[in-house]
Scaffold this motif. Structure first.
Motif, PDB file in Angstrom:
ATOM      1  N   CYS A 282       0.855  -1.188   0.000  1.00 35.40           N
ATOM      2  CA  CYS A 282       0.000   0.000   0.000  1.00 35.40           C
ATOM      3  C   CYS A 282       0.888   1.233   0.000  1.00 35.40           C
TER       4      CYS A 282
ATOM      5  N   GLN B 269      -8.129   5.256  -2.981  1.00 36.76           N
ATOM      6  CA  GLN B 269      -8.087   4.148  -3.937  1.00 36.76           C
ATOM      7  C   GLN B 269      -6.958   3.174  -3.597  1.00 36.76           C
ATOM      8  N   SER B 270      -5.793   3.682  -3.261  1.00 38.49           N
ATOM      9  CA  SER B 270      -4.658   2.824  -2.924  1.00 38.49           C
ATOM     10  C   SER B 270      -4.960   1.992  -1.680  1.00 38.49           C
TER      11      SER B 270
ATOM     12  N   LYS C 269      -7.706  -0.729  -2.436  1.00 36.14           N
ATOM     13  CA  LYS C 269      -7.143  -1.835  -3.217  1.00 36.14           C
ATOM     14  C   LYS C 269      -6.309  -2.749  -2.319  1.00 36.14           C
TER      15      LYS C 269
ATOM     16  N   THR D  47      -8.503  -4.600   0.421  1.00 33.11           N
ATOM     17  CA  THR D  47      -9.314  -5.635  -0.213  1.00 33.11           C
ATOM     18  C   THR D  47      -8.461  -6.857  -0.540  1.00 33.11           C
ATOM     19  N   LYS D  48      -7.279  -6.617  -1.071  1.00 30.48           N
ATOM     20  CA  LYS D  48      -6.365  -7.719  -1.396  1.00 30.48           C
ATOM     21  C   LYS D  48      -5.940  -8.462  -0.136  1.00 30.48           C
TER      22      LYS D  48
END
Length: 138
Positions: free
Chosen positions: A15, A92-93, A96, A99-100
């Protein structure tokens, strides 16, 4: 920036917050701590706040979930740097990465318990199926 590559199967994800690169790791103990710090009574509420980029929850997540190969103090220092740089531009970063990390954690847990992947089962069923066409008796 850490030199270690994130292990998605362990619930780790890279991240970037501002100019700070870090690795978030989702483990059940860390999630329990995060729930307490963020004031979440359920995992559903925690997930909603993380994905929704709830400011207090995101700051707490950076502090609790940041991993560093040099240990807890290095992770804490890196998390504090990221928190100081945190802005809406990082949404957004963060989404992402979290979520991963969450997906890796959940999927790894399912594998440890021997739970079947329904998509894989469906693929296997299609692979094993015959065409269904029977030769004409005439």
């Amino acid at each position: 920036m850490t030199d270690a590559l994130p292990n998605p199967l362990r619930g780790e994800a890279a991240c970037q917050i501002g100019s700070t690169d870090l690795v978030l790791v989702v483990e059940f103990g860390r999630l329990a701590t995060l729930c307490e710090v963020a004031g979440c009574d359920t995992m559903d509420l925690l997930y909603t706040r993380l994905i929704g980029f709830h400011p207090k929850t995101v700051m707490a997540a950076l502090r609790v979930l940041t991993l560093h190969p040099d240990g807890d103090q290095a992770a804490r220092d890196l998390a504090h740097k990221a928190i100081a740089e945190l802005s809406s531009a990082d949404e957004q970063s963060f989404r992402k990465a979290i979520t991963k990390a969450l997906s890796g954690h959940i999927n790894d847990g399912k594998k440890l318990r021997g739970e079947a992947d329904p998509l894989k089962q469906l693929e296997n069923a299609f692979d094993a199926a015959t065409s269904g066409n029977v030769a004409s008796p005439s």
